[in-house]
Motif scaffolding. Structure first.
Motif, mmCIF file in Angstrom:
data_model
loop_
_atom_site.group_PDB
_atom_site.id
_atom_site.type_symbol
_atom_site.label_atom_id
_atom_site.label_comp_id
_atom_site.label_asym_id
_atom_site.label_seq_id
_atom_site.Cartn_x
_atom_site.Cartn_y
_atom_site.Cartn_z
ATOM 1 N N LEU A 10 0.916 -1.087 -0.079
ATOM 2 C CA LEU A 10 -0.170 0.230 -0.046
ATOM 3 C C LEU A 10 0.857 1.193 -0.225
ATOM 4 O O LEU A 10 2.007 1.460 0.849
ATOM 5 C CB LEU A 10 -0.843 0.118 1.211
ATOM 6 C CG LEU A 10 -1.941 -1.061 1.226
ATOM 7 C CD1 LEU A 10 -1.640 -1.874 2.323
ATOM 8 C CD2 LEU A 10 -3.256 -0.456 1.629
ATOM 9 N N LEU A 11 0.570 2.246 -0.927
ATOM 10 C CA LEU A 11 1.204 3.592 -1.101
ATOM 11 C C LEU A 11 0.245 4.543 -0.487
ATOM 12 O O LEU A 11 -0.576 4.655 -1.034
ATOM 13 C CB LEU A 11 1.882 3.738 -2.311
ATOM 14 C CG LEU A 11 2.487 2.674 -3.138
ATOM 15 C CD1 LEU A 11 2.813 2.879 -4.483
ATOM 16 C CD2 LEU A 11 3.713 2.097 -2.277
ATOM 17 N N VAL A 12 0.665 5.415 0.396
ATOM 18 C CA VAL A 12 -0.165 6.253 1.185
ATOM 19 C C VAL A 12 0.574 7.614 1.056
ATOM 20 O O VAL A 12 1.600 7.753 1.304
ATOM 21 C CB VAL A 12 -0.946 5.999 2.493
ATOM 22 C CG1 VAL A 12 -1.627 4.541 2.247
ATOM 23 C CG2 VAL A 12 0.174 5.690 3.471
ATOM 24 N N GLU A 13 -0.463 8.633 1.374
ATOM 25 C CA GLU A 13 0.406 9.980 1.547
ATOM 26 C C GLU A 13 0.784 10.391 2.949
ATOM 27 O O GLU A 13 1.762 11.116 3.009
ATOM 28 C CB GLU A 13 -0.622 11.116 1.112
ATOM 29 C CG GLU A 13 -0.896 11.092 -0.499
ATOM 30 C CD GLU A 13 -2.028 12.246 -0.543
ATOM 31 O OE1 GLU A 13 -1.817 13.323 -0.192
ATOM 32 O OE2 GLU A 13 -2.605 12.120 -1.487
ATOM 33 N N GLU A 14 0.054 9.855 3.894
ATOM 34 C CA GLU A 14 0.275 10.498 5.223
ATOM 35 C C GLU A 14 0.181 9.521 6.294
ATOM 36 O O GLU A 14 -0.239 8.285 6.294
ATOM 37 C CB GLU A 14 -0.781 11.723 5.361
ATOM 38 C CG GLU A 14 -2.015 11.131 5.423
ATOM 39 C CD GLU A 14 -3.154 12.494 5.921
ATOM 40 O OE1 GLU A 14 -2.657 13.561 5.902
ATOM 41 O OE2 GLU A 14 -4.444 11.885 6.141
ATOM 42 N N PRO A 15 0.577 10.049 7.545
ATOM 43 C CA PRO A 15 1.036 9.231 8.685
ATOM 44 C C PRO A 15 -0.328 8.547 9.295
ATOM 45 O O PRO A 15 -0.737 7.357 9.692
ATOM 46 C CB PRO A 15 1.576 9.756 10.001
ATOM 47 C CG PRO A 15 2.245 11.013 9.132
ATOM 48 C CD PRO A 15 1.373 11.166 7.840
ATOM 49 N N SER A 16 -1.578 9.282 9.007
ATOM 50 C CA SER A 16 -2.923 9.000 9.739
ATOM 51 C C SER A 16 -3.483 7.820 8.985
ATOM 52 O O SER A 16 -3.871 6.696 9.399
ATOM 53 C CB SER A 16 -3.833 10.068 9.836
ATOM 54 O OG SER A 16 -4.217 10.588 8.544
ATOM 55 N N THR A 17 -3.273 7.922 7.486
ATOM 56 C CA THR A 17 -3.670 6.860 6.706
ATOM 57 C C THR A 17 -2.847 5.585 6.803
ATOM 58 O O THR A 17 -3.541 4.683 6.871
ATOM 59 C CB THR A 17 -3.689 7.156 5.250
ATOM 60 O OG1 THR A 17 -4.305 8.713 5.078
ATOM 61 C CG2 THR A 17 -4.169 6.378 4.272
ATOM 62 N N ILE A 36 2.921 -1.058 4.401
ATOM 63 C CA ILE A 36 2.464 0.288 3.959
ATOM 64 C C ILE A 36 3.454 1.126 3.871
ATOM 65 O O ILE A 36 4.350 1.188 4.612
ATOM 66 C CB ILE A 36 1.524 0.761 4.914
ATOM 67 C CG1 ILE A 36 0.092 -0.319 5.260
ATOM 68 C CG2 ILE A 36 0.769 2.089 4.661
ATOM 69 C CD1 ILE A 36 -0.723 0.112 6.403
ATOM 70 N N VAL A 37 3.700 1.940 2.709
ATOM 71 C CA VAL A 37 4.747 2.720 2.315
ATOM 72 C C VAL A 37 4.186 4.213 2.596
ATOM 73 O O VAL A 37 3.173 4.426 1.664
ATOM 74 C CB VAL A 37 5.426 2.532 0.992
ATOM 75 C CG1 VAL A 37 6.690 3.520 1.112
ATOM 76 C CG2 VAL A 37 5.875 0.971 0.788
ATOM 77 N N GLN A 38 4.572 4.841 3.280
ATOM 78 C CA GLN A 38 4.226 6.317 3.503
ATOM 79 C C GLN A 38 5.008 7.350 2.733
ATOM 80 O O GLN A 38 6.407 7.150 2.796
ATOM 81 C CB GLN A 38 4.112 6.573 4.938
ATOM 82 C CG GLN A 38 3.819 8.201 5.072
ATOM 83 C CD GLN A 38 4.016 8.513 6.828
ATOM 84 O OE1 GLN A 38 3.959 7.720 7.656
ATOM 85 N NE2 GLN A 38 4.423 9.721 6.925
ATOM 86 N N PHE A 39 4.545 8.346 2.199
ATOM 87 C CA PHE A 39 5.108 9.335 1.290
ATOM 88 C C PHE A 39 4.935 10.762 1.982
ATOM 89 O O PHE A 39 4.305 10.733 2.979
ATOM 90 C CB PHE A 39 4.993 9.428 -0.010
ATOM 91 C CG PHE A 39 5.003 8.058 -0.708
ATOM 92 C CD1 PHE A 39 6.396 7.922 -1.525
ATOM 93 C CD2 PHE A 39 4.179 7.196 -0.767
ATOM 94 C CE1 PHE A 39 6.722 6.899 -2.044
ATOM 95 C CE2 PHE A 39 4.517 5.803 -1.520
ATOM 96 C CZ PHE A 39 5.791 5.721 -1.949
ATOM 97 N N GLN A 40 5.868 11.691 1.379
ATOM 98 C CA GLN A 40 5.817 13.146 2.274
ATOM 99 C C GLN A 40 4.821 13.813 1.621
ATOM 100 O O GLN A 40 5.144 14.819 0.797
ATOM 101 C CB GLN A 40 7.249 13.545 2.223
ATOM 102 C CG GLN A 40 8.152 12.821 3.095
ATOM 103 C CD GLN A 40 7.929 12.509 4.396
ATOM 104 O OE1 GLN A 40 7.545 13.402 5.217
ATOM 105 N NE2 GLN A 40 7.925 11.431 4.723
ATOM 106 N N GLY A 41 3.303 13.382 1.334
ATOM 107 C CA GLY A 41 2.466 14.153 0.861
ATOM 108 C C GLY A 41 2.503 13.685 -0.445
ATOM 109 O O GLY A 41 2.891 12.768 -1.309
#
Length: 201
Positions: A10-17, A36-41
């Motif tokens: 899973l690729l997501v934008e933010e920590p809460s997601t 889950i891979v989180q990006f910086q926006g």
């Protein structure tokens, strides 16, 4: 093959997601490994997406991967953003059967408003009849789900300074009943993820 052999990325934008999906996913697709891979926006995700999807396309030669991209619509046209994402996947050589794009419109907060019992379990002062109130009857049509959730919590004595999104995401997420959520956007995500996992298994 069995579902357990499928791995979901899973690729997501933010920590809460990231934090919310971390507790919700095992309820939707039990026993399926995921990362889950989180990006910086959003812009960071979009910039790195072509290279990542190319990498996943190569890994599909020896791994049974399924990729889920959760991205905010923001001010973009939803249909155009979806076409852009599909083009990126096609250019990367990633089969459409291996990827699910979910364009979020305050989606996470809509999901929380769609499960009032979970909301009440995390925040007991929230009224149990919240879902019967006109504004919250359709959790996907509150106008601005993030503000709606913040209003509900603040008016009942929680997060008075500002909504702590990560804390709320985890607190509500652990109580969510994925089969009973009233949010249509959540149902689409849940059912799409299950199809993504099962069709290639």
């Amino acid at each position: 093959m069995t579902d357990a052999e499928v791995t979901v990325q899973l690729l997501v934008e933010e920590p809460s997601t990231k934090q919310a999906l971390g507790v919700i996913l095992p309820k939707i697709v039990p026993n399926v490994p995921f990362e889950i891979v989180q990006f910086q926006g959003k812009q960071d995700l979009l910039k790195r997406l072509p290279g990542l999807l190319k990498g996943y396309a190569v890994r599909l030669e020896w791994e049974l991967l399924r990729i889920v991209v959760v991205i905010d619509r923001d001010l973009d046209d939803c249909a155009e953003l979806k076409r852009k994402l599909v083009r990126i996947a096609d250019d990367a050589g990633l089969p459409r059967s291996a990827v699910l794009f979910r364009i979020a419109i305050d989606e996470l907060e809509s999901w929380f408003l769609g499960d009032v019992p979970a909301l009440c379990a995390a925040y007991p002062r929230v009224p149990a009849n919240l879902g019967e109130q006109a504004r919250y009857r359709d959790p996907d049509a509150t106008g601005k789900a993030l503000r709606a959730l913040e209003h509900v919590l603040k008016s009942n004595g929680y997060h008075r300074d500002h909504l702590a999104k990560v804390k709320a995401a985890v607190g509500i997420g652990v109580h969510m009943d994925v089969e009973a959520n009233r949010s249509r956007s959540f149902q689409v995500f849940r059912d799409g993820l299950r199809r993504l996992v099962s069709e290639g298994s």
